[in-house]
Every structure is written in C-alpha cells, then in structure tokens.
Motif scaffolding. Structure first.
Motif, PDB file in Angstrom:
ATOM      1  N   ASP A   1      23.852  -4.595  -8.041  1.00 39.96           N
ATOM      2  CA  ASP A   1      24.437  -4.885  -6.671  1.00 39.96           C
ATOM      3  C   ASP A   1      23.046  -4.802  -5.867  1.00 39.96           C
ATOM      4  O   ASP A   1      22.299  -5.840  -5.042  1.00 39.96           O
ATOM      5  CB  ASP A   1      25.401  -4.179  -6.013  1.00 39.96           C
ATOM      6  N   LEU A   2      22.123  -3.978  -6.329  1.00 33.64           N
ATOM      7  CA  LEU A   2      20.934  -3.483  -5.690  1.00 33.64           C
ATOM      8  C   LEU A   2      19.724  -4.478  -6.197  1.00 33.64           C
ATOM      9  O   LEU A   2      18.965  -4.854  -5.306  1.00 33.64           O
ATOM     10  CB  LEU A   2      20.445  -2.068  -6.054  1.00 33.64           C
TER      11      LEU A   2
ATOM     12  N   MET B   1       0.786  -0.890   0.146  1.00 31.66           N
ATOM     13  CA  MET B   1       0.036   0.033  -0.055  1.00 31.66           C
ATOM     14  C   MET B   1       0.664   1.298   0.269  1.00 31.66           C
ATOM     15  O   MET B   1       0.350   2.327  -0.256  1.00 31.66           O
ATOM     16  CB  MET B   1      -0.988   0.014   1.139  1.00 31.66           C
ATOM     17  N   VAL B   2       2.066   0.960   0.271  1.00 32.05           N
ATOM     18  CA  VAL B   2       3.119   2.250   0.272  1.00 32.05           C
ATOM     19  C   VAL B   2       4.167   1.917  -0.902  1.00 32.05           C
ATOM     20  O   VAL B   2       4.803   0.960  -0.882  1.00 32.05           O
ATOM     21  CB  VAL B   2       3.774   2.673   1.587  1.00 32.05           C
ATOM     22  N   PHE B   3       4.415   2.924  -1.508  1.00 32.63           N
ATOM     23  CA  PHE B   3       5.500   2.648  -2.747  1.00 32.63           C
ATOM     24  C   PHE B   3       6.484   4.003  -2.668  1.00 32.63           C
ATOM     25  O   PHE B   3       6.156   5.100  -2.161  1.00 32.63           O
ATOM     26  CB  PHE B   3       4.900   2.819  -4.028  1.00 32.63           C
ATOM     27  N   SER B   4       7.688   3.404  -2.793  1.00 35.50           N
ATOM     28  CA  SER B   4       8.794   4.328  -2.859  1.00 35.50           C
ATOM     29  C   SER B   4       9.731   4.057  -3.721  1.00 35.50           C
ATOM     30  O   SER B   4       9.967   2.982  -4.022  1.00 35.50           O
ATOM     31  CB  SER B   4       9.497   4.439  -1.544  1.00 35.50           C
ATOM     32  N   GLY B   5      10.664   5.022  -4.354  1.00 35.15           N
ATOM     33  CA  GLY B   5      11.662   4.605  -5.019  1.00 35.15           C
ATOM     34  C   GLY B   5      13.113   4.485  -4.203  1.00 35.15           C
ATOM     35  O   GLY B   5      13.562   5.116  -3.284  1.00 35.15           O
ATOM     36  N   LEU B   6      13.671   3.446  -4.708  1.00 39.18           N
ATOM     37  CA  LEU B   6      14.912   2.882  -4.098  1.00 39.18           C
ATOM     38  C   LEU B   6      16.264   3.137  -5.157  1.00 39.18           C
ATOM     39  O   LEU B   6      16.044   2.501  -6.042  1.00 39.18           O
ATOM     40  CB  LEU B   6      15.135   1.614  -3.127  1.00 39.18           C
ATOM     41  N   TYR B   7      16.948   4.120  -4.888  1.00 41.41           N
ATOM     42  CA  TYR B   7      18.034   4.223  -5.959  1.00 41.41           C
ATOM     43  C   TYR B   7      19.592   4.131  -5.245  1.00 41.41           C
ATOM     44  O   TYR B   7      19.801   4.705  -4.182  1.00 41.41           O
ATOM     45  CB  TYR B   7      18.087   5.543  -6.506  1.00 41.41           C
ATOM     46  N   PRO B   8      20.682   3.433  -6.049  1.00 36.52           N
ATOM     47  CA  PRO B   8      21.871   3.228  -5.484  1.00 36.52           C
ATOM     48  C   PRO B   8      22.591   4.778  -5.808  1.00 36.52           C
ATOM     49  O   PRO B   8      22.422   5.601  -6.625  1.00 36.52           O
ATOM     50  CB  PRO B   8      22.612   2.401  -6.295  1.00 36.52           C
ATOM     51  N   VAL B   9      23.354   5.309  -4.407  1.00 35.74           N
ATOM     52  CA  VAL B   9      24.009   6.755  -4.777  1.00 35.74           C
ATOM     53  C   VAL B   9      25.040   6.556  -5.842  1.00 35.74           C
ATOM     54  O   VAL B   9      24.969   7.692  -6.686  1.00 35.74           O
ATOM     55  CB  VAL B   9      24.612   6.919  -3.419  1.00 35.74           C
ATOM     56  N   ASN B  10      25.779   5.515  -5.895  1.00 38.78           N
ATOM     57  CA  ASN B  10      26.328   5.323  -7.273  1.00 38.78           C
ATOM     58  C   ASN B  10      25.634   4.547  -8.145  1.00 38.78           C
ATOM     59  O   ASN B  10      25.170   3.230  -8.091  1.00 38.78           O
ATOM     60  CB  ASN B  10      27.723   4.514  -6.777  1.00 38.78           C
ATOM     61  N   ASN B  11      25.518   4.877  -9.336  1.00 35.81           N
ATOM     62  CA  ASN B  11      24.745   4.251 -10.257  1.00 35.81           C
ATOM     63  C   ASN B  11      25.243   2.931 -10.876  1.00 35.81           C
ATOM     64  O   ASN B  11      24.392   2.193 -11.416  1.00 35.81           O
ATOM     65  CB  ASN B  11      24.418   5.138 -11.657  1.00 35.81           C
ATOM     66  N   HIS B  12      26.704   2.839 -10.731  1.00 31.63           N
ATOM     67  CA  HIS B  12      27.211   1.554 -11.198  1.00 31.63           C
ATOM     68  C   HIS B  12      26.605   0.483 -10.275  1.00 31.63           C
ATOM     69  O   HIS B  12      26.953  -0.958 -10.549  1.00 31.63           O
ATOM     70  CB  HIS B  12      28.538   1.558 -11.511  1.00 31.63           C
ATOM     71  N   GLN B  13      26.063   0.534  -9.053  1.00 34.13           N
ATOM     72  CA  GLN B  13      25.607  -0.383  -8.264  1.00 34.13           C
ATOM     73  C   GLN B  13      24.349  -0.961  -8.246  1.00 34.13           C
ATOM     74  O   GLN B  13      23.836  -1.411  -7.580  1.00 34.13           O
ATOM     75  CB  GLN B  13      25.889   0.172  -6.846  1.00 34.13           C
ATOM     76  N   PHE B  14      23.811  -0.318  -9.656  1.00 32.96           N
ATOM     77  CA  PHE B  14      22.290  -0.860  -9.716  1.00 32.96           C
ATOM     78  C   PHE B  14      22.263  -2.459  -9.746  1.00 32.96           C
ATOM     79  O   PHE B  14      21.028  -2.898  -9.214  1.00 32.96           O
ATOM     80  CB  PHE B  14      22.085  -0.431 -11.261  1.00 32.96           C
TER      81      PHE B  14
END
Length: 600
Positions: free
Chosen positions: A312-313, A297-310
C-alpha cells in the motif's frame, strides 16, 4: 474558440514566501470574470488541505484567464508557484512554461532572500520581469526604501514597478494590462509538428494519468494519436482542456497554449516530467530540452507501522511521485523496522509535507527515520561511492576521503543582527564570504556551509535570533573533504541501524552523549536492564542504562533466616538473566526523532 498566438501571454508569479502570490492570483481570477464574487475564496488555487492549513503553496497551480484590453480578448495563462526554498524546483518547472513573470515584493518586508533567488532564476530563463509592490494598502509601508532596495539588489528601475494590493484589489487591472504590454507572445508555429512539454501531472482514479502540457509547436485535438518521446508509448487523446480554474474541456490546444491531456494512460511510469508529447503519425524530429533532473539532498526512511501495508505504501509513493518528480524512493530493509523505502527530498519541509500527504491520502501510519544528507566517499581502491544512508558507510580502513555537500547560504537580515548570524554560522563550521548592504538597516551575509548544518534547524534559529525578520536561501556548490565519522547506537548490545548518523568527529562525543541521554528518556523500562550506547566503530563513547522494573520478591518474608531471601533473590536474578538473553527492546517512534536533537 482557439486564441491566436499573438493574443496569448504565459506568465508566472514569483516571490518570497508569504508575499501574497496566491492572493494576487485570486484577484486576477475575480477581476477577469473567471470566477464570480460568490465563488471567490482566499487561496482559491491552493486546493490541497495541507496548503490551506499551512497558508503556503506547495504545488504549482495553472489557470487560464480571458481578459479584454483595447478591444481585443487576450488569453493569459497564469501559473501560481510556491515560495519556500524547498519547492524552488516547482518554480523552475513553471518558468519553463512561461515567457514572463510578475516579481512580487511585500511593501513592508521588502526584498528577501527568495526574492533575489527567484529573480535570478527568471533571468536565467531569459524571461521578461514585471516587478510589483504588493500590500500597498497596509497602514505601515516602506515604499520608497523598498524601491531603492529593488534597484540596489536587482537593478530594477523604480518607475517600472507596479503598485498593487492582492487583498483589496488595488492596481489589478493595471497589472493585467502590464502583462499584455510587456510580456511577449509565445513563439512557435501552430502548423509545425506537435511538440508539447510535460510540466506536471496527477493521477485520476477514473481517467488515469492527467498530463499538464505547454504546447510549444503544432496543435493537439481530441482523437489525436500522441507519442511520449522518452518511453515511446503511444496513446489516443480522449479529452483536452484548460484550467479555468477547474478542468474545462476544449476543442484543441495550439502553440503557446497551456492545458491538460487525458489519453487513458494507466501506467504511472509512462509519464515523465519534462518529457515531450508529439504526434504518432507526424512526429517531431527531436524532443524539447526538458528539465534538469533535481537532486534530492535529504534522505530518510519511510516504513509502515504494520509491515503487511508495504505494498500500500509503494502504491501511495508511486502516485505521489507522478506530480512531484523531485521526490525519489527505493525499497530498503531495516533489522529493526522491517521493509520500507529510502526516500529522497529537497529539504526538511519537503520531507514533512510528503509524509503528511502519504498519511492523509492513503490512511497509512508511518515511522520515519532520522534524515541525513548525501555524502561522497573516496575509497582506497580509487572508487567513489555516494552515501545516502549511514548504514552504507564502509569500514574506516577502506576510506581514503570522506566528503560532505557544501552550500552557499545567503542570509538577509537586519544590520543589528549581523553579529548573531555570524556566530550562528561559525558555530556550524561556516566560512564567511561577503557582506552586502541593501540599505542602512538591512544586509545580505553570504557563507559557505555544510548542508548537514543547514537543513535541520538553521532556519528556525535564524528566525529566533532576528525576531522573525531574517530570511535565507541556499545553492548547492558541490562536495568537499571533511573529518566525518559514523555514529552508531547500540540498544541492549545490538546496533539499531535506523538510529545511525554521520557527524563531524569534533562533535561526535558531545552528540553521542546527548543522544543516549535523550533515548533513555524515550525508551520505556522493561523487565530487564537495558544498556544504550553510542559508538564510533568499536569504541564506545557514551552510555546510559535503563534500570529494570523491580518487584520486591521478599516482601512476604517476615524475619527468619536470611538464606530464604537469598534464594528468592537468586531465583529472580536467574529469571531476569534468561529474559535478558531473549528479550526484545521496543523502540518507539519518538526515539527515532530524538536523533534530530540539535547540538546547540
């Protein structure tokens, strides 16, 4: 040696948060001899660091206890459950693996909102309820008043209520004996084709996916070739065992028993919570009913601070999803933050826990966007779309009806705070339904409210106005039409998609002004002037300006003609204008959290 089905009892402990479930479970392990006094520690089953730090149970924890009663050795399978409303799905999963529950109530705090909710959940599953009053060794208790509350709210006979203390060990043997006497043995024939319910799992780096099962029918042993019925994938069992409380291998599991299966399952997506395990050679005719899919019911975006760790996330989220099926994620792209994932949660605490688990387990630094709930939009062409991201809201001209999720919220509060709670709910567009008095000093107030008004800080506000004595619980009712709009934030003339929110039109102007004011204090000054604007569609409703860093370019001019100074100022202005055209504004993580600021 495998126990007979008649000597097995499967039960769970359910209660409101902080009423002593994990402490009671620790005493069961100690009294039954499952652990020694030397091995004993508080919150023994809460193995996660986060659980110990916060003092709460986040995941269900199974354990098998052997207890001798009237000359017979019984196998008791206990599942310790969370108490917070965000983890109620974990409770429902554990109840599907049980025949009975211990309903625990604090001897001072009494019946709370989650006590009532969990009791009704157990009744829906047709489970035997063994009521117990915990913490009776406290210096101040309200035993008689709370027994009356339990009778009024839940229809429980006071004579059936056990009196225990998880801390000092009072009444533990009586509680274990009551489970054996009152909870029925599990149904199911060990000779039927195998059907086992997958109720949890976790990933082991060396052995693959460890599957937690409750065997409903048949038996499973090492070397058995099993099939997961939802995907049809087949595997050979390398090890089976039980939790005592660590993983201990055994020869076989029969109908009624709870344990784990290791079968070299390497692909995370092969295991589905609620799936049925059967034999490949003698498969069951049909799968078990499984679980009702939880709806985030709750949505949020999670982004790595370093884009090259996408990647890994992505891997970290896949492992987390394995033992938390209420958590969902899918890739998304943001202009300001790059590549990341749109994640779905059951509530704000669930969101916070997921973020901390990902950061700790994988060592990633994450940026999280402002959370929002799921909305429905009826378009003018008759199409109904689900919105979990403000960026997906279509133009106002295409919208026939904007619908928001509605909940039925129950507040259990002292009677002197009824007026405060009613004002709190009315300010958040709540609709009053009813008031029920449990006693002269405590009452349950029920409101219909928009979920968006509940999830952010209502629980904290409730605790504040009731001085910590109020509790709440809520159930999702569905969607209703509302006058909602998308509020956009423009920084330096560019819309920052991660800062967009959906708000009620009546609150939009106030929210926009507060938001840009807050953002002004969070975004650092640059070499050029930055305009921060809040907009609904093309209409700007609020603006704040961050002034440029200034250098006194005429400091070296002592007297003389003013034209020299004017030339220097013009040159500086031209340079800043050019910088303004190409300049990128750096937006810190704190700016995204500013969207969470309350309207209060």
């Amino acid at each position: 040696m495998t126990a007979q089905t008649s000597h097995i009892r499967n039960f769970s402990i359910i209660a409101h948060i902080d009423h002593g479930k994990s402490t009671l479970a620790d005493q069961f392990l100690l009294k039954s001899g499952t652990i020694t006094q030397r091995e004993f520690q508080n919150q023994l089953l809460d193995s996660m660091d986060l659980e110990r730090e916060r003092g709460i149970t986040i995941r269900m924890h199974p354990v098998t206890i052997y207890y001798e009663y009237k000359g017979t050795r019984y196998e008791l399978n206990l599942i310790d459950t969370p108490g917070h409303v965000d983890f109620s799905y974990e409770v429902s999963r554990s109840l599907a693996a049980c025949e009975g529950v211990i309903l625990l109530v604090d001897a001072f705090q009494g019946v709370q909102a989650q006590t009532v909710a969990n009791a009704y959940l157990a009744m829906e599953h047709d489970l035997t309820i063994v009521p117990a009053l915990n913490k009776i060794d406290l210096q101040i208790t309200r035993v008689d008043a709370i027994l009356a509350e339990m009778e009024t709210a839940l229809g429980i006979d006071p004579f059936d209520v056990l009196k225990v203390s998880g801390k000092s060990g009072i009444g533990i043997d009586e509680a274990l004996q009551a489970i054996i006497d009152r909870v029925p043995p599990p149904p199911g024939n060990p000779d039927d084709p195998l059907r086992a319910l997958v109720y949890n799992s976790h990933f082991d780096v060396y052995r693959g996916v460890v599957v937690y099962v409750r065997v409903k029918e048949g038996r499973i042993a090492k070397g058995t070739k099993i099939k997961l019925m939802s995907k049809g994938s087949e595997h050979e069992v390398l090890e089976i065992g039980q939790f005592r409380p660590g993983m201990v291998a055994c020869d076989e599991l029969i109908a009624g028993q709870v344990g784990y299966v290791i079968a070299q399952i390497k692909t995370l997506s092969d295991v589905h919570i609620g799936d049925t395990v059967t034999e490949s050679e003698r498969p069951a005719a049909e799968a078990l009913p499984g679980y009702k899919e939880p709806k985030p019911m709750v949505f949020s975006g999670l982004y790595p601070v370093n884009n090259h760790q996408f990647e890994d996330l992505r891997e970290a989220l896949a492992k987390l999803k394995l033992n938390d099926s209420s958590f969902t994620y899918q890739p998304e792209n943001s202009e300001g933050l790059g590549f990341g994932f749109r994640c779905g949660f059951l509530g704000m605490l669930h969101r916070e826990i997921i973020q901390q688990r990902v950061e700790r387990d994988s060592g990633l630094d994450l940026v999280t966007t402002a959370p929002n709930v799921t909305y429905e939009i009826l378009k003018r062409n008759g199409e109904i779309i689900s919105i979990d991201n403000p960026q997906k809201v279509p133009d106002a001209g295409q919208i026939e009806e904007f619908r928001e999720p509605l909940v039925k919220a129950s507040f259990l509060v002292p009677t002197e705070n009824i007026g405060d709670i009613m004002k709190l709910c009315t300010d958040r567009r709540g609709i009053f339904l009813r008031t029920e008095y449990l006693s002269p000093t405590r009452a349950i107030i029920v409101y219909e409210m928009p979920l968006a008004e509940v999830i952010y800080d209502l629980y904290d506000r409730l605790k504040s106005v009731t001085h910590g004595y109020g509790t709440m619980d809520y159930d999702i009712l569905g969607f209703r039409p509302a006058d909602l709009v998308r509020l956009d934030v423009l920084v330096h003339g560019n819309r920052v998609d991660a800062l967009s929110i959906i708000v009620h039109r009546a609150f939009a102007d106030n929210r926009g002004r507060r938001l840009v004011k807050k953002l002004r204090s969070e975004i650092d000054r640059h070499m050029f002037e930055i305009a921060i604007q809040a907009a609904i569609g093309s209409r700007i409703i609020a603006r704040e300006t961050i002034s440029a860093m200034k250098k006194n370019v005429t400091a070296k001019c002592y007297g003389g003609d003013i034209t020299r100074k004017r030339k220097l100022w013009a040159k500086q202005a031209a340079g800043k204008k050019r910088m303004k055209q190409v300049g990128q504004v750096e937006i810190p993580q704190e700016a995204f959290l500013a969207v969470l600021e309350s309207d209060q």
